[in-house]
Design an enzyme around this catalytic site. Structure first.
Site, PDB file in Angstrom:
ATOM      1  N   ARG A  56      30.026  33.515  37.342  1.00 20.24           N
ATOM      2  CA  ARG A  56      29.989  34.802  36.637  1.00 20.24           C
ATOM      3  C   ARG A  56      30.153  34.563  35.146  1.00 20.24           C
ATOM      4  NH1 ARG A  56      32.387  39.153  40.706  1.00 20.24           N
ATOM      5  NH2 ARG A  56      30.437  40.195  40.318  1.00 20.24           N
TER       6      ARG A  56
ATOM      7  N   GLN B  32      24.557  36.506  33.937  1.00 20.55           N
ATOM      8  CA  GLN B  32      24.804  37.937  34.166  1.00 20.55           C
ATOM      9  C   GLN B  32      23.579  38.682  34.706  1.00 20.55           C
ATOM     10  OE1 GLN B  32      26.689  39.327  30.638  1.00 20.55           O
ATOM     11  NE2 GLN B  32      28.172  40.539  31.772  1.00 20.55           N
TER      12      GLN B  32
ATOM     13  N   TYR C 151      38.130  36.227  38.793  1.00 16.28           N
ATOM     14  CA  TYR C 151      38.546  36.803  40.069  1.00 16.28           C
ATOM     15  C   TYR C 151      40.064  36.900  40.141  1.00 16.28           C
ATOM     16  CZ  TYR C 151      33.787  36.197  41.745  1.00 16.28           C
ATOM     17  OH  TYR C 151      32.440  36.290  41.909  1.00 16.28           O
TER      18      TYR C 151
HETATM   19  P1  NAD Z   1      36.183  41.553  43.275  1.00 13.09           P
HETATM   20  O1  NAD Z   1      35.175  42.360  44.033  1.00 13.09           O
HETATM   21  O2  NAD Z   1      36.452  40.164  43.691  1.00 13.09           O
HETATM   22  O3  NAD Z   1      37.569  42.380  43.328  1.00 13.09           O
HETATM   23  C1  NAD Z   1      37.646  43.732  42.933  1.00 13.09           C
HETATM   24  C2  NAD Z   1      38.885  43.980  42.134  1.00 13.09           C
HETATM   25  O4  NAD Z   1      40.044  43.910  42.975  1.00 13.09           O
HETATM   26  C3  NAD Z   1      39.133  42.960  41.017  1.00 13.09           C
HETATM   27  O5  NAD Z   1      39.196  43.631  39.784  1.00 13.09           O
HETATM   28  C4  NAD Z   1      40.473  42.342  41.400  1.00 13.09           C
HETATM   29  O6  NAD Z   1      41.259  41.989  40.277  1.00 13.09           O
HETATM   30  C5  NAD Z   1      41.119  43.459  42.205  1.00 13.09           C
HETATM   31  N1  NAD Z   1      42.253  43.053  43.040  1.00 13.09           N
HETATM   32  C6  NAD Z   1      42.417  41.924  43.783  1.00 13.09           C
HETATM   33  N2  NAD Z   1      43.612  41.916  44.388  1.00 13.09           N
HETATM   34  C7  NAD Z   1      44.226  43.076  44.068  1.00 13.09           C
HETATM   35  C8  NAD Z   1      45.460  43.651  44.393  1.00 13.09           C
HETATM   36  N3  NAD Z   1      46.341  43.047  45.180  1.00 13.09           N
HETATM   37  N4  NAD Z   1      45.736  44.868  43.872  1.00 13.09           N
HETATM   38  C9  NAD Z   1      44.871  45.491  43.069  1.00 13.09           C
HETATM   39  N5  NAD Z   1      43.676  44.992  42.717  1.00 13.09           N
HETATM   40  C10 NAD Z   1      43.354  43.803  43.202  1.00 13.09           C
HETATM   41  O7  NAD Z   1      35.908  41.560  41.733  1.00 13.09           O
HETATM   42  P2  NAD Z   1      34.580  41.898  40.915  1.00 13.09           P
HETATM   43  O8  NAD Z   1      34.404  43.348  40.829  1.00 13.09           O
HETATM   44  O9  NAD Z   1      33.484  41.136  41.510  1.00 13.09           O
HETATM   45  O10 NAD Z   1      34.915  41.359  39.465  1.00 13.09           O
HETATM   46  C11 NAD Z   1      35.967  40.484  39.181  1.00 13.09           C
HETATM   47  C12 NAD Z   1      35.947  40.134  37.705  1.00 13.09           C
HETATM   48  O11 NAD Z   1      34.791  39.410  37.335  1.00 13.09           O
HETATM   49  C13 NAD Z   1      36.025  41.294  36.764  1.00 13.09           C
HETATM   50  O12 NAD Z   1      36.837  40.915  35.689  1.00 13.09           O
HETATM   51  C14 NAD Z   1      34.658  41.438  36.236  1.00 13.09           C
HETATM   52  O13 NAD Z   1      34.610  42.073  34.973  1.00 13.09           O
HETATM   53  C15 NAD Z   1      34.270  39.993  36.170  1.00 13.09           C
HETATM   54  N6  NAD Z   1      32.807  39.855  36.167  1.00 13.09           N
HETATM   55  C16 NAD Z   1      32.232  39.076  35.213  1.00 13.09           C
HETATM   56  C17 NAD Z   1      30.844  38.949  35.205  1.00 13.09           C
HETATM   57  C18 NAD Z   1      30.139  38.119  34.164  1.00 13.09           C
HETATM   58  O14 NAD Z   1      30.727  37.750  33.184  1.00 13.09           O
HETATM   59  N7  NAD Z   1      28.899  37.784  34.401  1.00 13.09           N
HETATM   60  C19 NAD Z   1      30.080  39.565  36.157  1.00 13.09           C
HETATM   61  C20 NAD Z   1      30.720  40.326  37.123  1.00 13.09           C
HETATM   62  C21 NAD Z   1      32.094  40.461  37.125  1.00 13.09           C
END
Ligand code: NAD
Length: 367
Positions: free
Chosen positions: A119, A124, A225
């Site tokens: 990621r 992206q 993550y």
């Molecule tokens: P994910 O689907 O793995 O998880 C969803 C959310 O659940 C995350 O924000 C995580 O912190 C949260 N979570 C996990 N355990 C938890 C708990 N016990 N209580 C509350 N919340 C909890 O995550 P995602 O949506 O795929 O994205 C994760 C990160 O990656 C984010 O920071 C996102 O901005 C980043 N991201 C970056 C890129 C990039 O740079 N290309 C692309 C996509 C996502």
């Protein structure tokens, strides 16, 4: 080289759309689409043909494809119909369950697992996880609104006023942020919770309140993550969520920990403290769910609270989901296509190095 797409009966989406077929042909690929593959996403065989694809049956697609793109892993019969030189591009989630990847390796072919693409900023435009999560977050709120026996927005009517619905979003990643934005647009009062400190500003910038439990482990080396929390933290977290959930009309569950069971954030006791008619939509259902009572792929009612367990909500908006998935795929293929229209296995490239989980039957994925 031939790129193939098949009809996947378990999903309304399709892996390529006509617009992207045209772009792939301009990269000098030939495209084979199984008849009716796009029908449930509202793309007709005629549109694919007009874009330059050949429409045929599944056997021919599997036997001729040099690259096969799917949304779900194949069964063994399909895997063994592919040429040994074929590349399967799909989502295998090896960090969660290695079984599907092992089957691919046994079949002796190569496979890219799209969920393994790092990621990073460079990748992206290929990030199917984000594209699908964003749709799921949006659809989760609409699903909740449909089941909720109450309004979302505040209303002042001749029959008196109605207060806005309270929505609690657990997990403020891609899906959670889209859920917050959608619930706000519908007029709800929104609170959100995440363990990653970085999500606080994002939640607040969407006009929602950030609920915080002090002392979360936030590991910068986890590639964005979340990481698992201590037992003590989880206990405090469940207590705080109990207080907020019992006052909420809707809880949207999106919290996930890559490669692990989703954290339990809503206990049976919390569900039983919620108001009758309240709705929980758990999009973490396929990895166990954030609610203790969630049943994957089912809608249940527990003491007058509706619990929707659905991790495949993107499939319920199949047209745009297919379009975004296909555009992500194009961006991926373009990066590894030479001038003659051949896929180049450039293993010095971090994106391919991370996502190529099987090469000619050899398991490259390491936990
Ligand atoms: P994910 O689907 O793995 O998880 C969803 C959310 O659940 C995350 O924000 C995580 O912190 C949260 N979570 C996990 N355990 C938890 C708990 N016990 N209580 C509350 N919340 C909890 O995550 P995602 O949506 O795929 O994205 C994760 C990160 O990656 C984010 O920071 C996102 O901005 C980043 N991201 C970056 C890129 C990039 O740079 N290309 C692309 C996509 C996502």
């Amino acid at each position: 080289m031939f790129i193939g797409v098949i009809h996947e009966p378990q999903d309304a989406r399709v892996a390529l759309v006509p617009e992207v077929v045209k772009q792939l042909i301009s990269l000098k690929y030939n495209v084979l689409i199984e008849e009716d593959a796009g029908r449930r996403a509202y793309f007709s065989d005629e549109e694919y043909q007009n874009a330059g694809a050949k429409i045929t049956n599944q056997d021919e697609v599997l036997q001729q494809a040099d690259i096969l793109i799917t949304l779900h892993p194949l069964n063994n019969t399909q895997l063994y119909s592919l040429k040994k030189s074929a590349l399967l591009i799909t989502l295998l989630q090896p960090y969660f369950d290695i079984h599907a990847t092992e089957l691919v390796a046994k079949a002796g072919i190569s496979a890219v697992s799209l969920d393994m693409i790092p990621r990073t900023t460079l990748a992206q435009s290929m990030d199917v996880l984000s594209s699908m999560a964003s749709i799921a977050g949006y659809k989760a709120v609409l699903t909740a609104a449909q089941y909720l026996p109450r309004y979302f927005p505040m209303l002042t009517t001749a029959a008196g006023s109605i207060p806005p619905a309270k929505v609690l979003v657990l997990g403020a990643g891609v899906a959670g942020l889209q859920a917050i934005a959608t619930a706000k647009r519908l007029g709800a009062k929104v609170e959100a919770f995440d363990t990653r400190a970085a999500s606080r500003d994002e939640v607040q910038s969407l006009g929602a309140k950030f609920v915080e439990v002090e002392g979360a482990r936030d590991d910068k080396s986890a590639g964005g993550y979340a990481v698992e929390q201590t037992e003590e933290y989880q206990k405090r977290q469940r207590q705080l969520i109990h207080q907020h959930a019992s006052k909420s009309d809707v809880v949207i569950c999106t919290a996930q920990i890559r490669g692990k069971r989703a954290p339990i954030l809503l206990t049976q006791e919390t569900v039983e403290a919620m108001k009758p008619g309240s709705v929980i939509v758990d999009i973490a259902a396929s990895t166990g769910g954030n609610c203790e009572l969630t049943e994957n792929n089912a809608v249940i009612t527990h003491r007058s609270v509706t619990i929707v367990g659905n991790s495949n909500l993107a499939s319920e908006m199949p047209q745009h989901a297919s379009q975004l998935f296909a555009r992500n795929l194009f961006n991926f293929l373009k990066m590894f296509t030479d001038k003659e229209g051949n896929f180049v296995y450039d293993l010095n490239n971090e994106i391919l190095k991370s996502s190529l989980v099987v090469r000619s039957g050899e398991m490259l994925y390491k936990k």
